[in-house]
Design a protein around this motif. Structure first.
Motif, PDB file in Angstrom:
ATOM      1  N   GLU A 108      41.851  54.854 120.663  1.00 35.56           N
ATOM      2  CA  GLU A 108      41.557  53.638 119.895  1.00 35.56           C
ATOM      3  C   GLU A 108      42.665  53.305 118.899  1.00 35.56           C
ATOM      4  OE1 GLU A 108      39.372  56.126 120.211  1.00 35.56           O
ATOM      5  OE2 GLU A 108      37.475  55.327 120.945  1.00 35.56           O
ATOM      6  N   CYS A 124      44.502  49.768 117.053  1.00 29.85           N
ATOM      7  CA  CYS A 124      44.913  49.637 115.645  1.00 29.85           C
ATOM      8  C   CYS A 124      46.360  49.146 115.553  1.00 29.85           C
ATOM      9  CB  CYS A 124      44.773  50.975 114.927  1.00 29.85           C
ATOM     10  SG  CYS A 124      43.106  51.620 114.891  1.00 29.85           S
ATOM     11  N   VAL A 179      41.460  45.302 109.039  1.00 32.86           N
ATOM     12  CA  VAL A 179      40.648  45.835 110.127  1.00 32.86           C
ATOM     13  C   VAL A 179      41.395  46.952 110.851  1.00 32.86           C
ATOM     14  CG1 VAL A 179      39.678  45.260 112.397  1.00 32.86           C
ATOM     15  CG2 VAL A 179      39.222  43.790 110.444  1.00 32.86           C
ATOM     16  N   SER A 180      42.703  46.786 111.045  1.00 27.80           N
ATOM     17  CA  SER A 180      43.462  47.840 111.731  1.00 27.80           C
ATOM     18  C   SER A 180      43.473  49.127 110.913  1.00 27.80           C
ATOM     19  CB  SER A 180      44.884  47.376 112.038  1.00 27.80           C
ATOM     20  OG  SER A 180      45.651  47.285 110.862  1.00 27.80           O
ATOM     21  N   LEU A 219      39.866  50.664 111.016  1.00 30.79           N
ATOM     22  CA  LEU A 219      39.601  51.246 112.331  1.00 30.79           C
ATOM     23  C   LEU A 219      40.384  52.539 112.510  1.00 30.79           C
ATOM     24  CD1 LEU A 219      38.260  51.071 115.101  1.00 30.79           C
ATOM     25  CD2 LEU A 219      40.161  49.642 115.847  1.00 30.79           C
ATOM     26  N   ASP A 240      38.665  55.279 110.637  1.00 28.21           N
ATOM     27  CA  ASP A 240      37.457  55.711 111.329  1.00 28.21           C
ATOM     28  C   ASP A 240      37.797  56.594 112.530  1.00 28.21           C
ATOM     29  OD1 ASP A 240      34.588  55.680 111.881  1.00 28.21           O
ATOM     30  OD2 ASP A 240      35.132  54.423 113.601  1.00 28.21           O
ATOM     31  N   GLY A 284      34.485  54.887 119.931  1.00 28.85           N
ATOM     32  CA  GLY A 284      33.815  53.715 120.459  1.00 28.85           C
ATOM     33  C   GLY A 284      32.844  54.137 121.556  1.00 28.85           C
TER      34      GLY A 284
END
Length: 179
Positions: free
Chosen positions: A25, A29, A72-73, A76, A79, A86
């Protein structure tokens, strides 16, 4: 009791490829961050030598979108690095073990490329018709009467809406005087 029995089993070493696969993921990003930087750089180059009619200028929305893409990048990435993963969408009826359908991808790409090459030559109504019909064909529709007619109606309707109602000029090509 021997000394080998008392030693804990060594954890298998993960290769760099294994770590990247577990954190795939992070690629999203990187794409989001690059897109955010691109939007911010592009927003910075917007000319402001015209009269502004209110408190919000032409740079406000691009700055906001670029900043939110970067935020957001980063969130994410945080996270993912903390172990977030995901989850597969349960509503999808896609067989993940099936191979990719490269024929469909290539046909769709050809339809888009034909539109890009032909739009300034033959105009949007005709190139859009090729695009709509080509996409329908690539996605499995084989009706030789209905598909071109629907493509023509969609293309002309799109041209009229953009060109006449929204004021976004599209190349008309040979149909310029008719529409």
């Amino acid at each position: 009791m021997s000394t080998t029995e008392l030693r804990p089993a060594a954890e298998p070493r993960r290769s760099r490829h294994g770590w990247l696969k577990e954190h795939s993921e992070l690629g999203i990003c990187v794409v989001l961050a690059a897109l955010g930087v691109l939007v911010l750089v592009d927003a910075f180059t917007i000319a402001t030598d015209f009269t502004q009619r209110g408190p919000v200028g032409p740079k406000t929305v691009p700055y906001l979108v670029g900043g939110l893409l970067l935020l957001v990048s980063v969130l994410l990435a945080r996270d993912v690095l903390r172990g977030g993963r995901g989850k597969a969408e349960s509503g999808e009826d896609v067989d993940l073990s099936a191979p990719s359908d490269w024929r469909t991808v290539l046909l769709l790409s050809a339809a888009f490329l034909a539109n890009a090459v032909l739009i300034n030559v033959i105009g949007f109504p005709l190139s859009g018709m090729i695009l709509f019909w080509g996409c329908a064909y690539a996605l499995g529709s084989r009706d030789t009467v209905r598909d071109p007619l629907v493509a023509a109606v969609l293309s002309v309707l799109t041209y009229v809406v953009f060109n006449h109602l929204l004021g976004v000029p599209l190349p008309g090509g040979p149909l310029m005087g008719v529409l």
